[in-house]
Scaffold this motif. Sequence first.
Motif, PDB file in Angstrom:
ATOM      1  N   PHE A 129     -18.490   4.598  -7.887  1.00 35.94           N
ATOM      2  CA  PHE A 129     -17.397   4.884  -7.516  1.00 35.94           C
ATOM      3  C   PHE A 129     -17.768   4.070  -6.162  1.00 35.94           C
ATOM      4  O   PHE A 129     -18.728   3.550  -5.499  1.00 35.94           O
ATOM      5  N   ASP A 130     -16.594   3.524  -5.493  1.00 35.42           N
ATOM      6  CA  ASP A 130     -16.462   2.643  -3.957  1.00 35.42           C
ATOM      7  C   ASP A 130     -15.358   2.855  -2.853  1.00 35.42           C
ATOM      8  O   ASP A 130     -13.690   1.851  -3.710  1.00 35.42           O
ATOM      9  N   ASN A 131     -15.210   3.875  -2.903  1.00 34.49           N
ATOM     10  CA  ASN A 131     -14.586   4.400  -1.923  1.00 34.49           C
ATOM     11  C   ASN A 131     -13.451   3.130  -0.885  1.00 34.49           C
ATOM     12  O   ASN A 131     -14.287   3.149   0.552  1.00 34.49           O
ATOM     13  N   ARG A 132     -13.067   2.467  -1.006  1.00 38.06           N
ATOM     14  CA  ARG A 132     -12.228   1.227  -0.043  1.00 38.06           C
ATOM     15  C   ARG A 132     -11.496   1.692   0.876  1.00 38.06           C
ATOM     16  O   ARG A 132     -11.660   1.721   2.504  1.00 38.06           O
ATOM     17  N   TYR A 133     -10.850   2.405   0.639  1.00 39.75           N
ATOM     18  CA  TYR A 133      -9.728   3.377   1.203  1.00 39.75           C
ATOM     19  C   TYR A 133     -10.250   4.092   2.223  1.00 39.75           C
ATOM     20  O   TYR A 133      -9.779   4.353   3.621  1.00 39.75           O
ATOM     21  N   ALA A 134     -11.276   5.383   2.017  1.00 43.27           N
ATOM     22  CA  ALA A 134     -12.034   5.473   2.546  1.00 43.27           C
ATOM     23  C   ALA A 134     -12.738   5.176   3.855  1.00 43.27           C
ATOM     24  O   ALA A 134     -13.043   5.629   4.642  1.00 43.27           O
ATOM     25  N   ARG A 135     -13.101   3.698   3.422  1.00 46.61           N
ATOM     26  CA  ARG A 135     -13.597   2.895   4.694  1.00 46.61           C
ATOM     27  C   ARG A 135     -12.804   2.080   6.195  1.00 46.61           C
ATOM     28  O   ARG A 135     -13.106   1.820   6.858  1.00 46.61           O
ATOM     29  N   LEU A 136     -11.494   2.963   5.847  1.00 43.02           N
ATOM     30  CA  LEU A 136     -10.923   2.264   7.162  1.00 43.02           C
ATOM     31  C   LEU A 136     -10.915   3.240   8.505  1.00 43.02           C
ATOM     32  O   LEU A 136     -11.329   4.321   7.287  1.00 43.02           O
ATOM     33  N   PRO A 137     -10.872   3.626   8.907  1.00 49.79           N
ATOM     34  CA  PRO A 137     -10.320   3.817  10.086  1.00 49.79           C
ATOM     35  C   PRO A 137      -9.400   5.645   9.310  1.00 49.79           C
ATOM     36  O   PRO A 137      -8.575   5.820   8.714  1.00 49.79           O
ATOM     37  N   SER A 153      -3.908   1.273  -6.790  1.00 47.70           N
ATOM     38  CA  SER A 153      -4.038   1.607  -5.527  1.00 47.70           C
ATOM     39  C   SER A 153      -2.603   2.733  -5.532  1.00 47.70           C
ATOM     40  O   SER A 153      -1.701   2.431  -6.179  1.00 47.70           O
ATOM     41  N   HIS A 154      -2.600   3.782  -4.619  1.00 43.04           N
ATOM     42  CA  HIS A 154      -1.721   5.241  -4.401  1.00 43.04           C
ATOM     43  C   HIS A 154      -1.068   3.993  -2.718  1.00 43.04           C
ATOM     44  O   HIS A 154      -0.193   4.962  -2.273  1.00 43.04           O
ATOM     45  N   VAL A 155      -1.292   3.045  -2.214  1.00 42.93           N
ATOM     46  CA  VAL A 155      -0.749   2.316  -0.619  1.00 42.93           C
ATOM     47  C   VAL A 155       1.343   2.250  -1.113  1.00 42.93           C
ATOM     48  O   VAL A 155       1.182   1.921  -2.165  1.00 42.93           O
ATOM     49  N   ARG A 156       1.784   2.945  -0.583  1.00 40.53           N
ATOM     50  CA  ARG A 156       3.387   2.748  -0.351  1.00 40.53           C
ATOM     51  C   ARG A 156       4.072   1.652  -0.118  1.00 40.53           C
ATOM     52  O   ARG A 156       3.732   1.815   1.736  1.00 40.53           O
ATOM     53  N   PHE A 157       5.580   1.890   0.504  1.00 34.32           N
ATOM     54  CA  PHE A 157       6.325   1.432   1.077  1.00 34.32           C
ATOM     55  C   PHE A 157       5.868   2.103   2.540  1.00 34.32           C
ATOM     56  O   PHE A 157       5.621   1.123   3.901  1.00 34.32           O
ATOM     57  N   GLY A 158       6.074   2.555   2.263  1.00 38.09           N
ATOM     58  CA  GLY A 158       5.963   4.428   3.842  1.00 38.09           C
ATOM     59  C   GLY A 158       4.661   4.285   4.625  1.00 38.09           C
ATOM     60  O   GLY A 158       4.802   4.293   5.387  1.00 38.09           O
ATOM     61  N   SER A 159       3.485   4.041   3.649  1.00 37.16           N
ATOM     62  CA  SER A 159       1.743   3.552   4.672  1.00 37.16           C
ATOM     63  C   SER A 159       2.780   2.810   5.297  1.00 37.16           C
ATOM     64  O   SER A 159       1.722   3.023   6.638  1.00 37.16           O
TER      65      SER A 159
END
Length: 493
Positions: free
Chosen positions: A13-21, A185-191
Amino acid sequence: MVMTRHTLETLRFDNRYARLPEAFYAKVNPTPFSSAPFLISANRSATELLDLDPREAMRPEFAGVFGGSLLVPGMEPLAMLYSGHQFGVYVPQLGDGRAILLGEIVNGRGERWDLHLKGAGMTPFSRDGDGRSVLRSAIREYLCCEAMHGLGIPTTRALCLVGSDDKVYREQVETGATIVRMAPSHVRFGSFEIFYYRKQHEHLQRLADYVIESHFPHLVPVADKYLRFFAEVVERTARLIAHWQAVGWSHGVLNTDNMSILGLTLDYGPYGFMDDYDPGFICNHSDYNGRYAFNQQPYIGLWNLSCLAQTLLPFVPKEDLKAVLDGYQGMIEGAYQAHMSNKLGLVEKREADTVLSDELKSLMAGSRVDYTIFWRELGTFSSDPAAKNERLREHFLNPEQFDAWAGRYRERLRAEQSRDEERRVRMDRVNPKYVLRNYLAQGAIEKAQQKDYTEIDRLLDLLRDPYADHPSMNSYAAAPPNWGKHLSVSCSS
């Protein structure tokens, strides 16, 4: 290089999204079912993407982890925050209301895969929902992810399907289930939209930088990286929707929160492959005004991209974003016509080919011709002037109209000295014999509701290679029975 086969406990695991604010998500664990979860189906192709030993699926811990009752080392579960335009109306906060990002896996090839557990229970973004998925909707998504991948269409993937005996209410009482959805990635336009409308431009830029660094690294050193990033999203989206149109597939709920920033098919709800060709096909009975009808998808793609463009206004001049959007129509038309020329078996590209394919589609619509069957059978077309092509003529209410079109098609084939046998091989590689028609999915669902899960795996195996002939499965290529032609599906599907 020898590939390492991992167990559940040794996944990297390398959880980069979890390291965002933490403004980007809410930390939350899955809610276990009250009854013991059990494995319904594991997708070997997806386990290989994770370097996960497929024998791990036989362990009870596998159903525990992907049924929401266990975590393994390295997982940092969170629900992603986003907003979006739903049926054209902006909703200020959405987010993962029934899905949880368990973590991000890196395989031995350096590829990254989100493990997104759908049906994992309530999150802070569930609003009035229960956070659960029902078996019916989980089966539909599980099968269609892999069906689209088999067709060569960019999509999220499906790792496994886990069932339970817990009762969940949608339009009726059904049993709950989970599906593990995979994507880089599950980043969307709505993100992007949520931070733009909240005027949190620092978070917005942080998100853009994260996406570029993670998924568009070649743009990191570029001076106009945000504009170039947007241009690539536009192109990916245009190509994606053009491919949907070519195979006759309708998404059903093209809200901006269902649009992947990577140009993947995301969120399988009331989707549908067309049976009879109908340009105005509406697959979602909740779409009362036909906003997301089949023939509206190219336009909606542009509309959604314009919403994304608006979020980049703090960093990119408006006229530059508009110039990129102005190129969308040419991109999608070019990509779509390339698909149609390939479906016709044409090698050389000529401007008049658009007219040839449009005329054929008009005839198909007038006779309600089965879209998938006809395109597959068109590969049998004989260019011999004496040939009647009776099998193809039978699809049309007015065979003489088809004869007139066939004459023009024959001349076009002769102009590039096409050879029938070679052309058929090419056409069979782009015109699928099998697609996941709604009635096939419904058959698997009804058996599963009786605890018979064999049809799920049978369809999964078939749809991995939809272009090949599978003689023992020919019945799956037939036109649907009357009861299966107009099955009603909605957002809860």
